[in-house]
Write an enzyme that holds these catalytic residues in place. Structure first.
Site, mmCIF file in Angstrom:
data_model
loop_
_atom_site.group_PDB
_atom_site.id
_atom_site.type_symbol
_atom_site.label_atom_id
_atom_site.label_comp_id
_atom_site.label_asym_id
_atom_site.label_seq_id
_atom_site.Cartn_x
_atom_site.Cartn_y
_atom_site.Cartn_z
ATOM 1 N N ASP A 171 0.831 -1.195 0.000
ATOM 2 C CA ASP A 171 0.000 0.000 0.000
ATOM 3 C C ASP A 171 0.876 1.260 0.000
ATOM 4 O O ASP A 171 1.867 1.343 0.741
ATOM 5 C CB ASP A 171 -0.874 -0.023 1.270
ATOM 6 C CG ASP A 171 -1.942 1.039 1.273
ATOM 7 O OD1 ASP A 171 -2.793 1.019 0.371
ATOM 8 O OD2 ASP A 171 -1.929 1.889 2.186
ATOM 9 N N GLU B 51 14.819 -15.190 0.425
ATOM 10 C CA GLU B 51 15.145 -16.218 1.422
ATOM 11 C C GLU B 51 14.144 -17.367 1.387
ATOM 12 O O GLU B 51 14.402 -18.439 1.907
ATOM 13 C CB GLU B 51 15.068 -15.626 2.841
ATOM 14 C CG GLU B 51 16.205 -14.710 3.207
ATOM 15 C CD GLU B 51 15.861 -13.956 4.499
ATOM 16 O OE1 GLU B 51 14.954 -14.383 5.252
ATOM 17 O OE2 GLU B 51 16.503 -12.921 4.721
HETATM 18 C C1 NOJ Z 1 -4.436 2.927 -0.929
HETATM 19 C C2 NOJ Z 1 -5.551 1.990 -0.594
HETATM 20 O O1 NOJ Z 1 -5.844 1.218 -1.715
HETATM 21 C C3 NOJ Z 1 -6.707 2.843 -0.138
HETATM 22 O O2 NOJ Z 1 -7.893 2.114 -0.020
HETATM 23 C C4 NOJ Z 1 -6.327 3.494 1.149
HETATM 24 O O3 NOJ Z 1 -7.346 4.392 1.533
HETATM 25 C C5 NOJ Z 1 -5.026 4.288 1.017
HETATM 26 N N1 NOJ Z 1 -4.025 3.582 0.276
HETATM 27 C C6 NOJ Z 1 -4.449 4.566 2.366
HETATM 28 O O4 NOJ Z 1 -3.997 3.379 2.956
#
Ligand code: NOJ
Length: 564
Positions: free
Chosen positions: A222, A271
């Protein structure tokens, strides 16, 4: 540790693991909305496990699960309070182990979501940092700063949250007086980690190993472009303000320093056996900057958001496809195509609206047109070299639910943006499996609950309703995925050749040394076109009748052909 955990499943390494990810089709499950085993209206891990055979039969290679960790759900689980615990709303860690094992037995790989840019404000470190006050060393693991102004009443810089409003929130000191500010590029409940701090790096190495040891095959990372901020957290000043797809990401995103982290993680993945992978969610400003995340010693895939954001228009599509392959070639990474996910309006609704409205759309538009184009866009995507992602429900042709009442909405961006933005709930409505009325088999409770209401019109879109209907979108996906697996020319990583075509039409072929060629013709115009018949018709997104020499291809359709 329970017996189940002690007997954690090995990865799917019993199968040959030769660059499986380079052409994999990966299905995104949004756990809240996939399948609800306990009938509380919220999807859960046992529900997902029960539906894995559906995914195997659909023909995907792997499943990416959006976060299911302990979380107050201020951002639907992207605010993680404990990275090693499953939130009770989704089940238990044992349920996760059972899911991973069941997937592997079916030949499916599992990717989990890693959220390293920020945690929840309920995370133990952040709570300790607040409790201990400004002198706390734990504060160094986040971005705490004194405010500007005479009494520190102004935020430390001018950064804005992606969800709207300032990217800083002021804390209270333990004695109740106004205190320092902390940085959150997203909601205030999502404090950003300071990745210059070694404890943060160590903690995430350990979290990676925790899930790798449980057998996951990789991670979707993310905000992969956000971990490192420019030194000194300088004001945005004249930079375009936090525009995710602008030409300049500014000091908050896509800093060169982030790549060192992925080189480190690469060695951790290596790993483990079974080719574990990392997939960057990096909204980098250009395809070339995106390619930096998938250099040979970094991550394996990076979502192609430029492709996702491209309108249904021939020249922009051609440009982004060719630009992608060109950008990925020097780093040897596969292109990673995606049309929908849990953050954007579904492509059936995007293409139902005029181009240029962006990826968050409130209007339903012309549904029939949207679906026709979405089907064509999907067959185009699945014909391209590289890996492709499918977001749950797109195989049913689901549109966004554009008329959700305000009181059921949960997207924090909706509230932070004062209603101007943040329509992500529309693509997160629980998907229909069967039956004639809600919850359409999402759970098995009669008239049972679902955390977002499902439209009355979804009976015809359920898995049950579409199965066996050769004209359905679900059967189109099933056929396309089977053909994609079988046709020898669809395996090549970079074997696309563009062929001459009339305006508004894309024609390309993919070849292999020792088998028939594959051809794809895409009519992106709103009128039928007559094309030379390039081979034997394999399938099409709409009715195409191939003539001996010429074929009339209807508006907004894609057809697949083979020379065999
Ligand atoms: C991207 C994620 O896909 C989204 O749903 C989220 O709100 C933001 N990053 C923050 O984590």
């Amino acid at each position: 540790m329970s017996q189940l955990l002690a007997a954690a499943h090995p990865p799917a390494s019993s199968r040959p693991a030769t660059d499986w990810w380079r052409e994999a089709v990966i299905y995104q499950v949004y756990p809240r909305s996939f399948a609800d085993a306990d009938g509380d209206g919220m999807g859960d891990l046992p529900g997902i496990t029960s539906r894995l055979p559906y995914l195997r039969d659909l023909g995907v290679d792997a499943v990416w699960l959006s976060p299911f960790y302990a979380s107050p759900q201020a951002d639907a689980g992207y605010d993680v309070a404990d990275y090693r615990v499953v939130d009770p709303m989704f089940g238990t860690l044992d349920d996760a182990v059972v899911l991973i094992g069941a997937a592997h037995r079916l030949g499916l790989r599992i990717l989990v979501d890693l959220v390293p840019n920020h945690c929840s404000d309920q995370h133990a470190w952040f709570q300790q940092a607040l409790r201990e006050g400004p002198a706390s060393r734990i504060r160094e693991r986040f971005h705490f700063r004194d405010g500007k102004g005479k009494h520190g009443e102004l935020p430390p810089n001018d950064w804005e949250s992606v969800f709207g409003g300032p990217a800083w929130t002021r804390t209270k000191n333990p004695d109740g007086t106004p205190g320092q500010w902390y940085l959150h590029l997203f909601a205030p409940q999502q404090p950003d980690f300071n990745w210059k701090h070694l404890a943060v790096r160590d903690e995430f190495r350990s979290i990676l190993r925790f899930w790798l040891d449980l057998g996951v095959d990789g991670f979707r990372i993310d905000v992969a472009h956000g971990l490192v901020k420019a030194d000194g957290l300088p004001d945005l000043g004249d930079h375009e303000r936090l525009k995710l797809l602008g030409n300049d990401a500014g000091p908050c995103f896509d800093q060169d320093g982030v790549h060192e982290i992925y080189r480190d993680w690469h060695t951790i993945f290596a790993e483990y056996d079974g080719e574990r992978i990392g997939v960057a969610e990096a909204w980098a400003p250009t395809l070339e900057r995106t390619a930096n995340y998938v250099r040979p010693d970094e991550l394996h895939q990076a979502f192609n958001f430029q492709y996702l954001a491209t309108a249904w228009q021939a020249q922009p599509l051609r440009d982004v496809i060719e630009g992608t392959l060109r950008a990925m070639r020097p780093v040897g990474a596969p292109a990673t195509w995606v049309l929908s996910n849990h953050d954007v309006t579904r492509h059936a609704t995007r293409f139902a609206n005029p181009p240029g409205l962006g990826t968050q759309i409130r209007e339903a538009g012309d549904r029939e047109l949207g679906l026709r184009r979405a089907r064509a866009a999907t067959l185009l995507m699945l014909a391209l070299p590289g890996s492709a992602y499918i977001y749950q429900g797109e195989e049913l042709g689901l549109p966004d639910v554009t008329d959700l009442p305000d009181e059921v909405r949960q997207d924090p961006a909706y509230f932070r943006g004062a209603g101007q933005d943040g329509f992500r709930d529309g693509c997160r409505v629980p998907i229909p499996w069967s039956g004639t009325r809600a919850p359409y088999g999402f759970n098995s409770v009669e008239d049972g609950p679902s955390w977002l209401p499902q439209p009355d019109t979804w009976a015809a879109l359920s898995v049950e309703a579409q199965t066996g209907d050769p004209d359905s979108t679900l059967e189109m996906y099933r056929s396309a995925l089977a053909l994609r697996r079988d046709h020898p020319a669809l395996g090549g990583a970079d074997n696309l050749r563009r062929l001459p075509s009339p305006d508004g039409v894309l024609v390309f072929e993919r070849t292999t040394d020792d088998g028939p060629a594959f051809l794809c013709t895409v009519n992106v115009t709103d009128a039928p076109v007559t094309l030379p018949t390039p081979g034997r018709l394999l399938m099409a997104s709409d009715r195409v009748t191939a003539g001996d020499t010429h074929t009339v291809q209807p508006a907004d359709t894609t057809a697949w052909w083979t020379t065999a």
